[in-house]
Design a protein around this motif. Structure first.
Motif, PDB file in Angstrom:
ATOM      1  N   PRO A 153       0.805  -1.241   0.000  1.00 28.19           N
ATOM      2  CA  PRO A 153       0.000   0.000   0.000  1.00 28.19           C
ATOM      3  C   PRO A 153       0.827   1.276   0.000  1.00 28.19           C
ATOM      4  O   PRO A 153       0.357   2.315  -0.472  1.00 28.19           O
ATOM      5  CB  PRO A 153      -0.826  -0.125   1.285  1.00 28.19           C
ATOM      6  N   ASN A 154       2.047   1.237   0.523  1.00 25.93           N
ATOM      7  CA  ASN A 154       2.847   2.457   0.603  1.00 25.93           C
ATOM      8  C   ASN A 154       3.652   2.729  -0.656  1.00 25.93           C
ATOM      9  O   ASN A 154       4.566   3.546  -0.654  1.00 25.93           O
ATOM     10  CB  ASN A 154       3.790   2.375   1.808  1.00 25.93           C
ATOM     11  N   GLY A 155       3.326   2.052  -1.740  1.00 25.85           N
ATOM     12  CA  GLY A 155       4.019   2.268  -2.997  1.00 25.85           C
ATOM     13  C   GLY A 155       5.233   1.395  -3.196  1.00 25.85           C
ATOM     14  O   GLY A 155       5.850   1.421  -4.269  1.00 25.85           O
ATOM     15  N   GLN A 156       5.599   0.610  -2.200  1.00 24.63           N
ATOM     16  CA  GLN A 156       6.731  -0.287  -2.329  1.00 24.63           C
ATOM     17  C   GLN A 156       6.296  -1.605  -2.959  1.00 24.63           C
ATOM     18  O   GLN A 156       5.094  -1.896  -3.065  1.00 24.63           O
ATOM     19  CB  GLN A 156       7.367  -0.522  -0.958  1.00 24.63           C
ATOM     20  N   VAL A 157       7.276  -2.391  -3.395  1.00 20.78           N
ATOM     21  CA  VAL A 157       7.016  -3.670  -4.048  1.00 20.78           C
ATOM     22  C   VAL A 157       7.824  -4.735  -3.322  1.00 20.78           C
ATOM     23  O   VAL A 157       9.032  -4.575  -3.097  1.00 20.78           O
ATOM     24  CB  VAL A 157       7.395  -3.631  -5.540  1.00 20.78           C
ATOM     25  N   MET A 158       7.115  -5.820  -2.979  1.00 22.86           N
ATOM     26  CA  MET A 158       7.774  -6.945  -2.332  1.00 22.86           C
ATOM     27  C   MET A 158       7.850  -8.107  -3.304  1.00 22.86           C
ATOM     28  O   MET A 158       6.849  -8.467  -3.937  1.00 22.86           O
ATOM     29  CB  MET A 158       7.020  -7.373  -1.075  1.00 22.86           C
ATOM     30  N   ILE A 159       9.061  -8.693  -3.425  1.00 22.32           N
ATOM     31  CA  ILE A 159       9.282  -9.844  -4.300  1.00 22.32           C
ATOM     32  C   ILE A 159       9.716 -10.998  -3.414  1.00 22.32           C
ATOM     33  O   ILE A 159      10.669 -10.875  -2.625  1.00 22.32           O
ATOM     34  CB  ILE A 159      10.343  -9.549  -5.372  1.00 22.32           C
ATOM     35  N   THR A 160       9.003 -12.121  -3.536  1.00 23.60           N
ATOM     36  CA  THR A 160       9.309 -13.302  -2.735  1.00 23.60           C
ATOM     37  C   THR A 160       9.731 -14.444  -3.654  1.00 23.60           C
ATOM     38  O   THR A 160       9.254 -14.554  -4.787  1.00 23.60           O
ATOM     39  CB  THR A 160       8.099 -13.727  -1.897  1.00 23.60           C
ATOM     40  N   PHE A 161      10.602 -15.311  -3.128  1.00 22.74           N
ATOM     41  CA  PHE A 161      11.101 -16.459  -3.882  1.00 22.74           C
ATOM     42  C   PHE A 161      11.030 -17.680  -2.975  1.00 22.74           C
ATOM     43  O   PHE A 161      11.489 -17.643  -1.825  1.00 22.74           O
ATOM     44  CB  PHE A 161      12.550 -16.232  -4.340  1.00 22.74           C
ATOM     45  N   VAL A 162      10.451 -18.769  -3.496  1.00 25.52           N
ATOM     46  CA  VAL A 162      10.325 -20.018  -2.752  1.00 25.52           C
ATOM     47  C   VAL A 162      10.932 -21.128  -3.599  1.00 25.52           C
ATOM     48  O   VAL A 162      10.638 -21.232  -4.805  1.00 25.52           O
ATOM     49  CB  VAL A 162       8.853 -20.344  -2.418  1.00 25.52           C
ATOM     50  N   ASP A 163      11.752 -21.951  -2.976  1.00 25.91           N
ATOM     51  CA  ASP A 163      12.365 -23.083  -3.679  1.00 25.91           C
ATOM     52  C   ASP A 163      11.306 -24.169  -3.856  1.00 25.91           C
ATOM     53  O   ASP A 163      10.872 -24.811  -2.886  1.00 25.91           O
ATOM     54  CB  ASP A 163      13.543 -23.614  -2.870  1.00 25.91           C
ATOM     55  N   MET A 164      10.856 -24.361  -5.095  1.00 32.32           N
ATOM     56  CA  MET A 164       9.780 -25.296  -5.421  1.00 32.32           C
ATOM     57  C   MET A 164      10.289 -26.498  -6.200  1.00 32.32           C
ATOM     58  O   MET A 164       9.506 -27.184  -6.873  1.00 32.32           O
ATOM     59  CB  MET A 164       8.707 -24.577  -6.251  1.00 32.32           C
ATOM     60  N   THR A 165      11.604 -26.789  -6.084  1.00 36.31           N
ATOM     61  CA  THR A 165      12.172 -27.848  -6.916  1.00 36.31           C
ATOM     62  C   THR A 165      11.498 -29.181  -6.627  1.00 36.31           C
ATOM     63  O   THR A 165      11.054 -29.887  -7.554  1.00 36.31           O
ATOM     64  CB  THR A 165      13.679 -27.938  -6.661  1.00 36.31           C
ATOM     65  N   ASP A 166      11.364 -29.542  -5.346  1.00 36.13           N
ATOM     66  CA  ASP A 166      10.761 -30.833  -5.007  1.00 36.13           C
ATOM     67  C   ASP A 166       9.286 -30.861  -5.383  1.00 36.13           C
ATOM     68  O   ASP A 166       8.792 -31.865  -5.909  1.00 36.13           O
ATOM     69  CB  ASP A 166      10.928 -31.083  -3.502  1.00 36.13           C
TER      70      ASP A 166
END
Length: 840
Positions: free
Chosen positions: A574-587
């Motif tokens: 909401p404050n104009g920032q951007v969050m990028i998340t990464f999850v290891d989904m190999t299995d």
């Protein structure tokens, strides 16, 4: 001949030139006759050569004598003829003078009549546009003397008379349509206007009327005005969208407007009157007649009537006079709906405000309390009786002060007046109250358009506590992010890193310099895009820096060169920032791939099964049709006699073949539904006809077991949109299933009703009911259960019901239990998705 010249100057009267020419022609004829007569005489004399005395008569003498004798005879005849001709001409001249005198006398009389002071005539001759005006009207009539002013009818006649006169004169000159009507001058005088057209003349005469004629003309004008007003009033009523009607003394309809005709679905008023088509129900008409008969009062009441298949509410007003009655109906259905919606909205708003944790109190323009919610009463701990007595705002403040709830003010009166100035303000006011018990209240005074004020009391004590808790939570969050296995990076709108955790650095193998706050996303992309096959960092940069027009969250996967599969999500904060998340989904990806391969194999097997069932069902239908057809032929008398046992065998073959054909058709329907190729033929379904048809299909079976069928359709809709054949098949299967389990001598109840924009069919039987284990598998295919039933089928009936109902977008519900029978409820929407899409 010179002697005939005086004849040419004879008398000249009418046609005198023609008579002179006739005299000349007669003289010439006589001269020719004399010459013709003399010529043979001269010839004879010359041949005879007579002797006179002793002197012989010469031929010349004889000739001269003959000529003289002929001329003398011709002159004599001409004189006689001229005398008679002149006598005849003199008689004609006398007759013409007498006729001219008569015409002059008639012209004088006509001029005298035209120049009378009580009439004036306008005459157009031939195609001339400029007319002649003769005669005069009385000075007090208001008609001008000038010719140009007189022809401008609009200057000295009333507007209605001038308009009528212009139209009548134009019609008289163009088509010869005569007229005779009174006209009224601006001075109030009535004149009789008459228009006539002859062969070459067009005349319009204005006649001044006597007292009796004035009175008759006045009545005629009043009649014309009344007729015009009546036509105008009827025209206005005919354009209204409210039904209007007139009735005679006997209560028969005498006239109605187009809205009335349309409301009763009539073609015209004559048809409505002839067929006795009525707008109001019979009970309402009888009540109106009783009201007029008892008291003669005006009838005013709201009446419901069915118009074009829809029940509407009308506000009816009916007035009874000496010669009949008149009524009008105003459609107030929308008004009633709006009123109910308004009342419902007010109640809803009150209920909503009553559920709020924020205290709300509403005072009217007299500063009296009109509404308060429970939070207001709890906030100030005031008595409900006191609040419901509608106290004034100042009294409420004094009560809070006396209870010690409000903090003491140095100048209480001035503080209260400043607070109550909100009733004279047009903008909201905000105040902060610090109460003695340590609470902090934010007070908002919002003026209302009608002069009242809505007071909102927001307790912010907990908010301040939450702020301190929030700071502590942020520290806890930081510790939590640092220990997450999921990589998290938060970037500002300027593209610089605001926050990241160790997992983000580890997944992308980033140096410490690029994970410190302030690192730019472009530098991070330069390092990361060399490690991934399908590069998602271009999309990350666009989302962070704002190059993408829309702020939308995105999800995806990226596979690194080393085989690691990362699931990434871009979330706009909401404050104009951007969050990028990464999850290891190999299995998980590896497991998903294995499951997908197995699922594809299962889908192929299921498709193979459906194709097999459909193919086998089609192959079974043709021989079954032949068996049924030849079985029916064997039962015909023309085929030959059969023994009793053979007839029974043929009957068993026919019934078994029909049952088998039904099973095959059910399998085909289910296979078509499973394949997703079944198309519904959406149309208007008449509920009554469909229910009767389905009931007739199971009538024989019900009679066989003495089972009664009770149909209830009082609350049912007339029509709805669905596939009529499939709806009929659903009802047939439900009735067949009920007939299989209903005890002999019992009653099956079938009801149809309209509820929540859907048609609901309900079938109930008094059978043994279903056990819980049976109910769990009741819709599964090919799982028939006897459960006290008479027949054991293929187990497809309720499966087909569920498939067809859900294909319409509806639902099926079963209510069953031991000792209370079974009730199956099917809900069909008023219009399936296919019908709604076609309508749009």
């Amino acid at each position: 001949m010179p002697g005939l010249d005086p004849l040419n100057s004879g008398s000249r009267g009418p046609c005198g030139r023609q008579r002179g020419a006739g005299v000349i022609r007669g003289t010439t004829w006589l001269w020719a006759l004399a010459t013709t007569a003399v010529t043979p005489v001269a010839a004879a004399a010359q041949s005879a050569a007579p002797m006179v005395g002793s002197q012989p008569v010469s031929t010349l003498d004889v000739l001269q004598f003959s000529i003289f004798a002929g001329v003398l005879g011709a002159a004599f005849v001409s004189a006689i003829w001229l005398i008679r001709q002149r006598a005849r001409i003199a008689a004609e001249n006398l007759e013409l003078r007498a006729r001219l005198a008569e015409v002059s006398s008639a012209l004088g009389r006509s001029e005298a009549l035209l120049n009378l002071k009580d009439q004036r005539t306008v005459v157009w001759s031939g195609g001339e546009e400029s007319p002649s005006i003769v005669g005069d009207l009385p000075v007090g009539s208001g008609a001008p003397e000038e010719r140009s002013a007189f022809l401008a009818f609009g200057r000295w006649m009333t507007p209605r008379s001038a308009s009528t006169m212009d139209r009548a004169v134009e019609a008289l000159r163009k088509t010869g349509e005569t007229f005779d009507f009174p006209v009224e001058t601006r001075s109030g005088t009535l004149l009789e206007a008459q228009g006539r057209k002859a062969a070459q003349y067009t005349a319009v005469r204005f006649i001044s009327l006597s007292a009796a004629q004035q009175e008759r003309a006045q009545l005629k004008v009043e009649q014309q005005d009344f007729q015009a007003e009546r036509d105008s009033l009827r025209g206005l009523l005919d354009t209204l969208d409210m039904p209007f009607w007139l009735r005679d003394r006997a209560g028969r309809l005498s006239w109605a407007n187009r809205a009335f005709v349309g409301a009763v679905d009539g073609s015209d008023i004559e048809t409505v009157r002839r067929e006795g088509m009525e707008f109001l129900p019979a009970a309402a008409r009888e009540e109106i007649a009783n009201r007029h008969r008892d008291s003669g009062d005006v009838f005013r009441q709201s009446v419901t009537a069915v118009v074009r298949g829809e029940r509407r509410v009308f506000n009816v007003t009916d007035f009874a006079g000496a010669s009949g009655s008149a009524g009008i109906a105003s459609d107030i259905s929308e008004m009633e709906t709006i009123r109910r919606e308004y009342e419902s909205t007010v109640r809803s708003h009150s209920d909503t405000l009553d559920q709020l944790t924020t205290a709300v109190a509403i005072f009217d323009e007299n500063q009296k309390l009109r509404f308060f919610n429970q939070s207001f009463q709890k906030l100030w701990n005031l008595d409900t009786i006191f609040l419901e007595s509608a106290p004034e705002n100042a009294l409420v403040l004094d009560r809070l002060r006396s209870d010690g709830t409000l903090a003491e003010q140095p100048e209480w009166r001035r503080w209260k007046e400043g607070l109550l100035s909100a009733y004279r303000s047009v903008k909201p006011q905000e105040h902060w109250w610090h109460l003695p018990d340590g609470r902090t209240i934010r007070v908002i005074a919002n003026p209302q358009p009608k002069g009242g004020v809505t007071w909102v009391f927001e307790n912010l004590t907990e908010k301040f506590d939450l702020e301190s808790r929030y700071n502590a939570a942020m520290r806890v969050q930081g510790e939590t992010l640092d220990n997450l296995a999921e990589g998290v990076a938060v970037f500002g709108s300027d593209g610089r890193l605001k926050l990241s955790n160790p997992a983000f650095q580890k997944l992308w193998n980033l140096p410490d310099l690029l994970v410190t706050p302030g690192a730019h996303i472009a530098d991070i992309r330069t390092v990361c895009e060399t490690l991934v096959r399908d590069n998602p960092w271009s999309s990350f940069v666009a989302s962070v820096t704002g190059f993408d027009d829309e702020r939308r969250n995105e999800h995806g996967q990226a596979e690194l060169i080393n085989g690691t599969v990362l699931s990434h999500a871009t979330i706009h904060l909401p404050n104009g920032q951007v969050m990028i998340t990464f999850v290891d989904m190999t299995d998980s990806v590896n497991v998903e791939r294995a499951l997908k391969e197995k699922n594809d194999a299962l889908q192929k097997a299921d498709k193979l099964k459906n194709d097999f069932v459909q193919h086998v069902s089609y192959e079974l239908r043709s021989p079954l049709t032949n068996i049924i057809g030849f079985t029916e032929l064997l039962g015909l008398p023309e085929t030959g006699p059969l023994t009793q046992r053979q007839s029974e065998y043929v009957e068993h073959i026919g019934s078994s073949s029909s049952v088998l054909l039904t099973v095959v058709n059910d399998i085909l329907d289910l296979a078509t539904v499973d394949a997703g190729i079944m198309e519904l033929e959406i149309g208007e379904v008449r509920v009554g006809e469909t229910v009767e048809t389905a009931a007739s299909l199971v009538a024989e079976r019900l009679r066989e077991h003495e089972i009664a069928l009770d149909i209830e359709m009082e609350d049912a809709a007339l029509i709805f949109h669905a596939d009529e054949n499939r709806v009929r098949q659903v009802l047939f299967n439900l009735l067949s299933n009920a007939a299989n389990y209903a005890p002999e001598g019992s009653t099956i109840r079938l009801s149809a009703r309209w509820q929540d924009d859907a048609v609901e069919f309900r079938v109930h039987d008094d059978g043994p009911g279903m056990a819980p284990d049976v109910l769990e598998t009741i819709f599964k295919r090919f799982e028939p259960r006897v459960n006290g039933g008479r027949r054991r089928g293929a187990g497809l009936g309720l499966s087909i019901v569920k498939s067809f109902v859900e294909l319409h977008g509806g639902s099926v519900h079963i209510d069953t239990g031991e000792g209370r029978g079974t009730t199956v409820t099917c809900r069909f929407p008023s219009a399936p998705k296919q019908a709604r899409a076609a309508a749009e």
